[in-house]
Design a protein around this motif. Structure first.
Motif: not given
Length: 436
Positions: A361-370, A373-390
């Motif tokens: 979200l901080g990066g999105a805010h710096s680019l005036y794109l918050d 993108v940047g979080n999962f509030l309703p209406g946002k573009e659904a870009d996401f990363v899935v991280l594997d802690p194992q």
């Protein structure tokens, strides 16, 4: 009428709705077992799995990522796609680096086939590392911009880029002219800006390689096209700062050069910003200009240590940049690793929550794109990363000892890299998945 495409994703979900530095624990939402409901590539709903699954249609397609952590896609606010092939080149500081490695590499982009080849690899490498939005430098060649935007368009990535403007203090084979650079940039803006998820950035390389005439015309382009970006470098290296001072003796500071040519404002993004004073920082804050913090390249080139604490105190917009190819990794996890160390040397702390906010979200805010993108509030573009802690034996072993979410996030940013990325989704669709 088209039927809305609905899809659900299940797993541990984390996103930010504010900056943890100011909002504390209320800045983030965390669901140990959550569901993200997507409609036509946008977020429709987010909540705890038991509650949402009880009322969602049983036949709704569901992707199950339980055991993994789902975050908004990473936002890289400064990267050079044309320098992909010179990453990990030995032994120089900034100005010598440009002469020895960068300019010869960028000359190859006169060949559109080479540009397309690198652009395709570059976009895939971003996705392999969980980055879905990037602000990227191309080269002086208009075809280099076309190649990058074509590759990003094919993958539906959110990409911002522009033709480099450079009419002096560079090799003849990379030199444009003030009027020619203006005309080519204007044509590229008309061809690409606002097309799907693509946006244009006016791109003077830095004040030393553009004449006053070119700087004037770059400022004019930025003013003539509301909604476009401007990207450049400022105060990265002390030798560079001294050089610019000699070229622009009328300016109060290096940053003031850009200000005098109308290049500070909303959606203007300056990489590095190490050797600034508070007058400069306050001017950036009041104009809405943003900083890209590039820790791996700052360490690799021996440029200096960025003062994130002071930037935050003065209310600047700050994003994170890998700055490949002087930056040494496409991975935002590894870039956070280096950011933590830079700030340790500055006597500052980077909590894990603040780090992941910076990468999303901080990066999105710096680019005036918050708003997009940047979080999962309703209406946002659904870009996401899935991280594997194992993902690696060491990660799995260390995670077994982690007691809190904050500790697990810190382990991910210190020990994680591209191997920790299990999948990357762009507008809801899986655009990269780890084999196996």
């Amino acid at each position: 009428m088209n039927t809305p495409q609905l899809h659900a994703v299940r797993g541990e979900i984390l996103h930010f709705i504010a900056n943890p530095a100011s909002a504390g624990e209320s800045a983030l939402e965390h669901f140990a077992d959550g569901v993200l409901v997507l409609r036509d590539g946008h977020v429709a709903e987010l909540g705890p799995a038991p509650e949402l699954l009880a009322r969602l249609p049983a036949e709704l397609p569901l992707t199950d990522y339980r055991g993994k952590l789902i975050l908004p896609g990473f936002v890289d606010t400064h990267i050079h796609y044309a320098q992909t092939d010179i990453i990990a080149s030995h032994g120089e500081q900034l100005l010598a680096w440009l002469e020895k490695y960068t300019f010869p590499a960028e000359a190859r982009f006169a060949d559109p086939a080479h540009a397309r080849n690198v652009a395709s690899f570059f976009c895939d490498e971003l996705l392999r590392n969980g980055t879905t939005t990037a602000l990227a430098f191309a080269t002086v060649h208009a075809a280099s911009v076309d190649a990058l935007f074509e590759a990003a368009l094919e993958r539906r990535m959110r990409m911002i880029s522009g033709k480099v403007l450079m009419d002096r203090h560079c090799p003849d084979f990379l030199r444009d002219t003030a009027t020619g650079g203006y005309a080519e940039s204007k044509a590229l803006i008309e061809r690409w800006h606002g097309r799907d998820r693509l946006q244009y950035a006016v791109t003077p390389r830095f004040a030393a390689t553009s004449s006053p005439e070119q700087m004037t015309l770059a400022g004019r382009l930025y003013a003539e096209h509301p909604g476009i970006y401007l990207q450049s470098h400022v105060a990265e290296n002390q030798g560079e700062v001294a050089w610019v001072a000699g070229l622009y003796p009328e300016a109060r500071s290096y940053l003031d050069v850009y200000d005098r040519y109308g290049q500070l404002g909303m959606r203007s993004v300056y990489a590095h910003c190490i050797w600034l004073d508070d007058t400069d920082r306050r001017r950036m804050a009041e104009t809405g200009a943003a900083i890209s913090f590039c820790p791996t390249s700052n360490l690799f080139l021996g440029s200096g240590l960025f003062d994130l604490g002071r930037a935050n105190e003065l209310g600047l917009r700050v994003g994170l940049g890998t700055d490949v190819g002087a930056g040494t990794s496409f991975s935002m996890l590894q870039t956070l690793n280096e950011a933590y160390k830079v700030l340790q040397l500055k006597g500052q702390k980077l909590p894990a929550a603040s780090a992941f906010h910076l990468a999303t979200l901080g990066g999105a805010h710096s680019l005036y794109l918050d708003d997009r993108v940047g979080n999962f509030l309703p209406g946002k573009e659904a870009d996401f990363v899935v991280l594997d802690p194992q993902a690696t034996p060491l990660l799995a072993r260390r995670m077994a000892c982690a007691q809190t979410l904050d500790e697990r996030l810190f382990v991910l940013m210190m020990l994680g890299d591209d191997r920790a990325v299990a999948a990357t989704h762009v507008m809801g669709e899986a655009r990269w998945q780890r084999p196996g």
